[in-house]
Design a protein around this motif. Structure first.
Motif, PDB file in Angstrom:
ATOM      1  N   PRO A   1       0.796  -1.304  -0.034  1.00 11.68           N
ATOM      2  CA  PRO A   1      -0.222   0.044   0.137  1.00 11.68           C
ATOM      3  C   PRO A   1       0.862   1.244  -0.039  1.00 11.68           C
ATOM      4  CG  PRO A   1      -0.720  -1.477   1.785  1.00 11.68           C
ATOM      5  CD  PRO A   1       0.459  -2.081   1.139  1.00 11.68           C
ATOM      6  N   LEU A   2       1.884   1.357   0.564  1.00  8.70           N
ATOM      7  CA  LEU A   2       2.732   2.392   0.914  1.00  8.70           C
ATOM      8  C   LEU A   2       3.167   2.669  -0.541  1.00  8.70           C
ATOM      9  CD1 LEU A   2       3.984   4.481   2.889  1.00  8.70           C
ATOM     10  CD2 LEU A   2       5.867   3.066   3.083  1.00  8.70           C
ATOM     11  N   ILE A   3       3.814   1.607  -1.383  1.00  5.87           N
ATOM     12  CA  ILE A   3       4.507   1.842  -2.645  1.00  5.87           C
ATOM     13  C   ILE A   3       3.485   2.364  -3.539  1.00  5.87           C
ATOM     14  CG2 ILE A   3       5.430   0.526  -4.408  1.00  5.87           C
ATOM     15  CD1 ILE A   3       7.215  -0.848  -2.429  1.00  5.87           C
ATOM     16  N   ILE A   4       2.441   1.995  -3.395  1.00  6.02           N
ATOM     17  CA  ILE A   4       1.005   2.381  -4.168  1.00  6.02           C
ATOM     18  C   ILE A   4       0.848   3.984  -4.013  1.00  6.02           C
ATOM     19  CG2 ILE A   4      -1.280   2.420  -5.004  1.00  6.02           C
ATOM     20  CD1 ILE A   4      -1.227  -0.550  -4.358  1.00  6.02           C
ATOM     21  N   ILE A   5       0.977   4.572  -2.710  1.00  6.51           N
ATOM     22  CA  ILE A   5       0.892   5.684  -2.467  1.00  6.51           C
ATOM     23  C   ILE A   5       1.915   6.721  -2.885  1.00  6.51           C
ATOM     24  CG2 ILE A   5       0.689   7.546  -0.369  1.00  6.51           C
ATOM     25  CD1 ILE A   5      -0.539   5.183   1.502  1.00  6.51           C
ATOM     26  N   TRP A   6       2.981   6.148  -2.895  1.00  5.52           N
ATOM     27  CA  TRP A   6       4.255   6.738  -3.153  1.00  5.52           C
ATOM     28  C   TRP A   6       4.520   6.598  -4.653  1.00  5.52           C
ATOM     29  CZ3 TRP A   6       8.448   5.210   1.070  1.00  5.52           C
ATOM     30  CH2 TRP A   6       8.322   5.792   2.124  1.00  5.52           C
ATOM     31  N   PHE A   7       4.233   5.565  -5.349  1.00  6.74           N
ATOM     32  CA  PHE A   7       4.736   5.528  -6.551  1.00  6.74           C
ATOM     33  C   PHE A   7       3.678   5.323  -7.616  1.00  6.74           C
ATOM     34  CE2 PHE A   7       8.202   4.388  -4.039  1.00  6.74           C
ATOM     35  CZ  PHE A   7       9.231   5.215  -4.654  1.00  6.74           C
ATOM     36  N   GLY A   8       2.140   5.424  -7.394  1.00  2.80           N
ATOM     37  CA  GLY A   8       1.264   5.035  -8.099  1.00  2.80           C
ATOM     38  C   GLY A   8       1.077   3.719  -8.593  1.00  2.80           C
ATOM     39  N   ILE A   9       0.294   3.360  -9.406  1.00  2.60           N
ATOM     40  CA  ILE A   9      -0.299   2.086  -9.731  1.00  2.60           C
ATOM     41  C   ILE A   9       0.603   1.562 -11.075  1.00  2.60           C
ATOM     42  CG2 ILE A   9      -2.494   2.178  -8.528  1.00  2.60           C
ATOM     43  CD1 ILE A   9      -3.584   2.656 -10.961  1.00  2.60           C
ATOM     44  N   GLY A  10       1.330   2.080 -11.747  1.00  3.84           N
ATOM     45  CA  GLY A  10       2.031   1.751 -12.752  1.00  3.84           C
ATOM     46  C   GLY A  10       2.983   0.680 -12.630  1.00  3.84           C
ATOM     47  N   GLU A  11       3.761   0.586 -13.770  1.00  2.00           N
ATOM     48  CA  GLU A  11       4.689  -0.532 -13.829  1.00  2.00           C
ATOM     49  C   GLU A  11       5.640  -0.610 -12.653  1.00  2.00           C
ATOM     50  OE1 GLU A  11       5.103  -4.426 -15.548  1.00  2.00           O
ATOM     51  OE2 GLU A  11       3.382  -2.997 -15.753  1.00  2.00           O
ATOM     52  N   PRO A  12       6.090   0.509 -12.596  1.00  2.00           N
ATOM     53  CA  PRO A  12       7.519   0.670 -11.609  1.00  2.00           C
ATOM     54  C   PRO A  12       7.254   0.071 -10.364  1.00  2.00           C
ATOM     55  CG  PRO A  12       7.299   2.779 -13.178  1.00  2.00           C
ATOM     56  CD  PRO A  12       6.056   2.052 -13.429  1.00  2.00           C
ATOM     57  N   SER A  13       5.768   0.399  -9.844  1.00  2.00           N
ATOM     58  CA  SER A  13       5.373   0.029  -8.686  1.00  2.00           C
ATOM     59  C   SER A  13       5.629  -1.661  -8.411  1.00  2.00           C
ATOM     60  CB  SER A  13       3.998   0.380  -8.131  1.00  2.00           C
ATOM     61  OG  SER A  13       4.061   2.038  -7.854  1.00  2.00           O
ATOM     62  N   LYS A  14       5.029  -2.349  -9.480  1.00  2.00           N
ATOM     63  CA  LYS A  14       4.820  -3.612  -9.408  1.00  2.00           C
ATOM     64  C   LYS A  14       6.378  -4.123  -9.415  1.00  2.00           C
ATOM     65  CE  LYS A  14       1.052  -3.697 -12.477  1.00  2.00           C
ATOM     66  NZ  LYS A  14       1.056  -2.423 -13.236  1.00  2.00           N
ATOM     67  N   ILE A  15       7.375  -3.470 -10.316  1.00  2.00           N
ATOM     68  CA  ILE A  15       8.609  -3.936 -10.161  1.00  2.00           C
ATOM     69  C   ILE A  15       9.590  -3.751  -8.911  1.00  2.00           C
ATOM     70  CG2 ILE A  15      10.992  -3.450 -11.458  1.00  2.00           C
ATOM     71  CD1 ILE A  15       9.248  -3.222 -14.089  1.00  2.00           C
ATOM     72  N   LEU A  16       9.123  -2.512  -8.412  1.00  2.00           N
ATOM     73  CA  LEU A  16       9.605  -2.233  -7.152  1.00  2.00           C
ATOM     74  C   LEU A  16       9.576  -3.223  -6.027  1.00  2.00           C
ATOM     75  CD1 LEU A  16      11.427  -0.006  -5.910  1.00  2.00           C
ATOM     76  CD2 LEU A  16       9.506   1.206  -4.994  1.00  2.00           C
ATOM     77  N   VAL A  17       8.235  -3.415  -5.676  1.00  2.00           N
ATOM     78  CA  VAL A  17       7.578  -4.820  -4.790  1.00  2.00           C
ATOM     79  C   VAL A  17       8.503  -5.984  -4.951  1.00  2.00           C
ATOM     80  CG1 VAL A  17       6.001  -6.088  -4.275  1.00  2.00           C
ATOM     81  CG2 VAL A  17       5.387  -3.883  -4.786  1.00  2.00           C
ATOM     82  N   ILE A  18       8.586  -6.353  -6.247  1.00  2.00           N
ATOM     83  CA  ILE A  18       9.409  -7.548  -6.304  1.00  2.00           C
ATOM     84  C   ILE A  18      10.884  -7.308  -6.026  1.00  2.00           C
ATOM     85  CG2 ILE A  18       9.999  -9.436  -8.150  1.00  2.00           C
ATOM     86  CD1 ILE A  18       7.426  -8.714  -9.794  1.00  2.00           C
ATOM     87  N   ALA A  19      11.637  -6.145  -6.503  1.00  2.00           N
ATOM     88  CA  ALA A  19      12.856  -6.054  -6.382  1.00  2.00           C
ATOM     89  C   ALA A  19      13.129  -6.093  -5.003  1.00  2.00           C
ATOM     90  CB  ALA A  19      13.177  -4.520  -7.173  1.00  2.00           C
ATOM     91  N   ILE A  20      12.330  -5.182  -4.088  1.00  2.00           N
ATOM     92  CA  ILE A  20      12.763  -5.114  -2.647  1.00  2.00           C
ATOM     93  C   ILE A  20      12.743  -6.559  -2.003  1.00  2.00           C
ATOM     94  CG2 ILE A  20      11.724  -4.158  -0.464  1.00  2.00           C
ATOM     95  CD1 ILE A  20      10.607  -1.891  -1.933  1.00  2.00           C
ATOM     96  N   ALA A  21      11.755  -7.355  -2.383  1.00  2.00           N
ATOM     97  CA  ALA A  21      11.823  -8.847  -1.983  1.00  2.00           C
ATOM     98  C   ALA A  21      13.145  -9.602  -2.230  1.00  2.00           C
ATOM     99  CB  ALA A  21      10.599  -9.456  -2.471  1.00  2.00           C
ATOM    100  N   MET A  22      13.747  -9.143  -3.505  1.00  2.00           N
ATOM    101  CA  MET A  22      14.945  -9.888  -3.837  1.00  2.00           C
ATOM    102  C   MET A  22      16.154  -9.453  -3.155  1.00  2.00           C
ATOM    103  SD  MET A  22      14.234 -10.057  -7.885  1.00  2.00           S
ATOM    104  CE  MET A  22      13.406 -11.688  -8.667  1.00  2.00           C
ATOM    105  N   LEU A  23      16.033  -8.010  -2.818  1.00  2.00           N
ATOM    106  CA  LEU A  23      17.232  -7.392  -2.722  1.00  2.00           C
ATOM    107  C   LEU A  23      18.129  -7.793  -1.259  1.00  2.00           C
ATOM    108  CD1 LEU A  23      18.887  -4.789  -2.928  1.00  2.00           C
ATOM    109  CD2 LEU A  23      17.472  -3.436  -1.215  1.00  2.00           C
TER     110      LEU A  23
END
Lengths: 293, 257
Positions: free
Chosen positions: A151-173
């Motif tokens: 939810p925080l990432i949606i608030i900050w970065f919207g609902i576009g493609e970057p948000s989805k990639i960011l969520v996955i990338a954070i899990a991988m970091l």
């Protein structure tokens, strides 16, 4: 390892048998050990039987209408759905298009996680300052389930493609950074000393000894990260996606198209299996020396 | 002719009561083959690491031609007991490592590496992976790798310690051949009494608690080998036999029985 030793010792055994006759072998301690391979194939056979039994129970339950087909479609229905979605498609895209969207997201996220995670891991492994900065951050991030920060990432970065990639990338970091750090710390002191005594500068020691030493560990981290990323996929595709395997399951569930949901689960599992296999092959090609030294 | 001086070197490790090495003085010049030997814990490896620049002395200093040494350098190449080869590189690239660090072009590196592999009698294995080699072969790769830097001093930390007896004997004569042909001073740590006598122009005996130098003897058995005398006849020489007994006495002197 044990298998190889046994395989090598067998010809010797045979030679002795040929020279001394079978009597030399009848002493109890020289009784040939049963090959370990048999144990593996027993486990395999039991696994295959388990899967078949589960499929049979599933087929039986569906055939006897123990559960409504709306909730539990038969294996055959799921198979038919697989063919339909693969050709006609579901939710405005074919199965292949859904799968490709998901894979692209996961691999873009992986590239981003590697680009950030490896330098961070090096910093943790090489300097106390780096460890001081990044260790608490990673330890904070690591145990949080992706759905919690979504939810925080949606608030900050919207609902576009970057948000989805960011969520996955954070899990991988975290897995990538932590395994890079472990690999760097595990580099043999003698090899580091050898490089220094052969005239390597500090930077050269890092590039030519520490990084290669850490490669097996980095690849292990990559494998764990890919698993984590793939499991985060469905969560990431909850954000207003129009394509992707997670999205496909999600929208099928909303209309109670259970056969597509089950089919999607199998496809996600199959792709994860293939990815794991491919990475193991890459490991064998890239670091054939790992575990042999 | 460059000389390596260890001047009143004392090394204390954190958390240890006594020093690992106390006030050790030693000189290694070109053409020397100096052996460091003694019982376990006498500080011989520590002293070698100080000479290499890998361990900083707590007091005293190391000088090469009057210049103080504070870091490792390619002029003092080290051969380690566990060979410390780089398994991600081919045998040839292992040997060429120092040349690569010095920025020498690939073709020249490879030519030089192949020549060195021939010198340690490992022709034709350049393309192999190091984990495909036996322990003796790996140790010879380690020697070639150290020699590639054209060091003024070759520091060897029990390089033959992990090898079987037969391989070890062959490696001893290889070391003597390399020493006779290289323009370098050798400093080697070993537990082997015969090895010390056969190879050393000087044998330095250390004793533990605290680690210190207690004896130094001069020998010429290695020179006799270089002049053509077979190892077997050297080892059968009464001088060698009595030197072996003397050296054993020096090493085990003061040992609680």
């Amino acid at each position: 390892m044990t298998l190889a030793t046994e395989a090598r010792s067998r010809p010797l055994h045979d030679i002795r048998r040929a020279e001394a006759g079978p009597d030399a072998l009848s002493v109890p301690w020289s009784r040939p050990v049963a090959p370990r391979r048999k144990a593996v194939s027993t486990a395999r056979r039991v696994s295959a039987l388990t899967v078949l039994a589960l499929l049979a129970v599933w087929a039986l339950a569906a055939a006897l209408h123990l559960v409504s087909p709306v909730f539990l479609p038969s294996p055959a229905a799921v198979l038919v759905k697989f063919a339909t979605v693969a050709t006609v498609g579901f939710a405005d895209a074919t199965l292949l298009q859904h799968a490709i969207s998901s894979l692209v997201r996961v691999f873009v996220a992986l590239a981003a996680a590697l680009a950030v995670g490896i330098p961070v891991g090096l910093a943790i492994g090489l300097s106390p300052v780096g460890r001081g900065i990044f260790d608490p951050l990673l330890e904070f991030l690591r145990p949080i389930p992706p759905l919690a920060y979504l939810p925080l990432i949606i608030i900050w970065f919207g609902i576009g493609e970057p948000s989805k990639i960011l969520v996955i990338a954070i899990a991988m970091l975290a897995p990538i950074a932590l395994s890079t750090a472990a690999g760097v710390k595990g580099a043999s002191q003698e090899r580091l000393n050898a490089a220094r005594a052969l005239g390597a500068s500090r930077l050269q020691v890092i590039l030519h000894v520490m990084l290669p030493s850490a490669t097996p560990s980095i690849l292990t981290g990559l494998r764990i990260a890919l698993g984590a990323g793939w499991t985060t996929l469905v969560a990431a595709e909850l954000i207003a996606a129009t394509r992707g395997l997670g999205f496909m399951i999600q929208s099928a569930a909303q209309f109670l198209v259970t056969d597509v949901v089950i089919m999607g689960i199998f496809v996600i599992a199959a792709i994860a299996f293939v990815l794991e296999f491919v990475i193991r092959r890459i490991e064998a090609a890239l670091v054939p020396w790992a575990g042999k030294d | 002719m460059p000389s390596l001086f260890l001047d009143g070197v004392t090394v204390r490790y954190d958390g240890k009561a006594g020093p690992a090495v106390q006030r050790a003085a030693l000189t290694v010049s070109t053409g020397d083959f100096v052996i460091l030997t003694g019982r376990s814990g006498c500080g011989k490896t520590t002293l070698l690491n100080v000479a290499a620049g890998l361990v900083a002395p707590s007091s005293g200093e190391v000088r090469v031609d009057g210049r103080a040494i504070v870091a490792p350098g390619a002029d003092r190449a080290v051969v380690f007991q566990n060979d410390a080869l780089f398994p991600w590189l081919s045998v040839r690239d292992n040997v060429a490592f120092a040349l690569r660090m010095a920025g020498i072009a690939e073709r020249q590196r490879h030519e030089r590496a192949d020549a060195l592999l021939a010198l340690v009698r490992l022709d034709g294995v350049g393309d192999k992976a190091v984990w495909e080699l036996s322990g003796g072969m790996r140790q010879r790769v380690g020697l070639a790798r150290a020699l590639a830097a054209q060091p003024n001093f070759l520091l060897l930390d029990e390089p033959l310690g992990a090898l079987d007896a037969l391989t070890r004997e062959r490696m001893q004569t290889l070391l003597l051949d390399l020493w006779a042909s290289a323009e370098a001073g050798f400093l080697m740590v070993t537990h082997g009494i015969e090895e010390a006598l056969l190879l050393g122009t000087r044998v330095v005996v250390m004793a533990p608690d605290p680690g210190r130098i207690v004896h130094e003897i001069r020998l010429d058995f290695g020179r006799r080998y270089a002049a053509g005398e077979p190892v077997r006849s050297i080892k059968a020489d009464p001088d060698f036999v009595s030197a072996r007994a003397d050296l054993a006495d020096m090493i085990f002197q003061g040992e609680p029985a």
